[in-house]
Design a protein around this motif. Structure first.
Motif, PDB file in Angstrom:
ATOM      1  N   MET A   1       0.847  -1.175   0.000  1.00 18.45           N
ATOM      2  CA  MET A   1       0.000   0.000   0.000  1.00 18.45           C
ATOM      3  C   MET A   1       0.895   1.241   0.000  1.00 18.45           C
ATOM      4  N   HIS A  32       4.874  -1.542   3.246  1.00 21.15           N
ATOM      5  CA  HIS A  32       4.238  -0.416   2.564  1.00 21.15           C
ATOM      6  C   HIS A  32       5.276   0.514   1.940  1.00 21.15           C
ATOM      7  N   ASP A  95      -2.760   5.507  -1.299  1.00 14.83           N
ATOM      8  CA  ASP A  95      -3.882   4.630  -0.992  1.00 14.83           C
ATOM      9  C   ASP A  95      -4.523   5.100   0.314  1.00 14.83           C
ATOM     10  N   ARG A 170      -2.881   0.942  11.590  1.00 17.75           N
ATOM     11  CA  ARG A 170      -4.004  -0.003  11.593  1.00 17.75           C
ATOM     12  C   ARG A 170      -5.252   0.633  10.995  1.00 17.75           C
ATOM     13  N   GLU A 173      -4.755   0.781   7.214  1.00 23.82           N
ATOM     14  CA  GLU A 173      -4.848  -0.549   6.604  1.00 23.82           C
ATOM     15  C   GLU A 173      -6.286  -1.063   6.602  1.00 23.82           C
ATOM     16  N   GLU A 174      -6.985  -0.908   7.713  1.00 31.06           N
ATOM     17  CA  GLU A 174      -8.368  -1.379   7.793  1.00 31.06           C
ATOM     18  C   GLU A 174      -9.259  -0.655   6.788  1.00 31.06           C
ATOM     19  N   VAL A 176      -8.379   0.782   3.930  1.00 27.39           N
ATOM     20  CA  VAL A 176      -8.058   0.370   2.556  1.00 27.39           C
ATOM     21  C   VAL A 176      -8.527  -1.061   2.321  1.00 27.39           C
ATOM     22  N   ASP A 177      -8.263  -1.964   3.263  1.00 28.81           N
ATOM     23  CA  ASP A 177      -8.725  -3.353   3.120  1.00 28.81           C
ATOM     24  C   ASP A 177     -10.237  -3.417   3.069  1.00 28.81           C
ATOM     25  N   GLY A 178     -10.910  -2.610   3.877  1.00 33.66           N
ATOM     26  CA  GLY A 178     -12.376  -2.572   3.883  1.00 33.66           C
ATOM     27  C   GLY A 178     -12.936  -2.086   2.574  1.00 33.66           C
ATOM     28  N   SER A 179     -12.286  -1.069   1.962  1.00 31.41           N
ATOM     29  CA  SER A 179     -12.791  -0.564   0.681  1.00 31.41           C
ATOM     30  C   SER A 179     -12.556  -1.591  -0.419  1.00 31.41           C
ATOM     31  N   ALA A 180     -11.483  -2.373  -0.319  1.00 31.36           N
ATOM     32  CA  ALA A 180     -11.250  -3.431  -1.301  1.00 31.36           C
ATOM     33  C   ALA A 180     -12.321  -4.499  -1.169  1.00 31.36           C
ATOM     34  N   ASP A 181     -12.674  -4.841   0.099  1.00 26.93           N
ATOM     35  CA  ASP A 181     -13.739  -5.816   0.325  1.00 26.93           C
ATOM     36  C   ASP A 181     -15.063  -5.286  -0.208  1.00 26.93           C
TER      37      ASP A 181
END
Length: 188
Positions: A1, A32, A95, A170, A173-174, A176-181
């Motif tokens: 990221m 990252h 990101d 955190r 990361e959460e 960005v990971d959440g938007s990918a999900d």
């Protein structure tokens, strides 16, 4: 990221540099890329040195008037014509955005990315690392704006405040990971 970091180019004492080092080290250790103002000066240099030592790729976005302060160890160094172009590049390559302590330049950067996010021109997470209560005043002002109807979307959708570097990372990361999900769910 790619994590864009806004922070001071001033030399600061340990109460500000230690949390910035911790954040930068974690950024590098987690694989990252640091995207930042491209300077070796002050806190910018501290963050770049620590991130690089921990294995991060460094992408510096400098500006012509500050080219003499460009960080020589960057993996990529871009020099823009002016501050407006620099801010656009810092946002475009991000990101997520993490704001460490800083002066007027940092304040300008964070208010611009929040204004753009408010208008839906990006939806990248913005996290303020509130070292030693540095952003307490800003948090108070933003809460008042939210409570009194000045913001078209809830404050917690625009920005998060983190008490330490691990939490700031955190949160980024959460988000960005959440938007990918969310994107996977939306396309399914």
């Amino acid at each position: 990221m790619n994590i864009t970091v806004f922070c001071s180019a001033a030399a600061l004492d340990d109460r500000y540099t230690a949390p910035a080092r911790d954040f930068a080290r974690a950024l590098g250790e987690r694989g990252h890329t640091l995207v930042w103002g491209g300077s070796f000066a002050g806190l910018m240099g501290v963050v770049a040195d620590e991130a690089k030592a921990a294995g991060a790729k460094l992408v510096g976005i400098s500006v012509e008037m500050l080219a003499h302060k460009a960080y020589s160890g960057a993996d990529e160094l871009v020099t823009t014509a002016n501050l407006a172009e620099r801010k656009a590049q810092l946002l475009e390559r991000a990101d997520a955005l993490v704001v460490l302590v800083g002066g007027l330049g940092t304040l300008d950067e964070v208010t611009e990315v929040l204004e753009l996010k408010k208008h839906g021109l990006h939806d990248k997470p913005v996290v303020l690392l509130d070292t030693d209560g540095f952003y307490d005043g800003m948090r108070t002002q933003l809460r008042r704006m939210d409570q009194e109807g000045f913001l078209p979307r809830p404050l917690d959708e625009l920005v998060r405040f983190a008490p330490d570097g691990a939490t700031a990372l955190r949160y980024a990361e959460e988000a960005v990971d959440g938007s990918a999900d969310d994107a996977v769910s939306a396309s399914a």
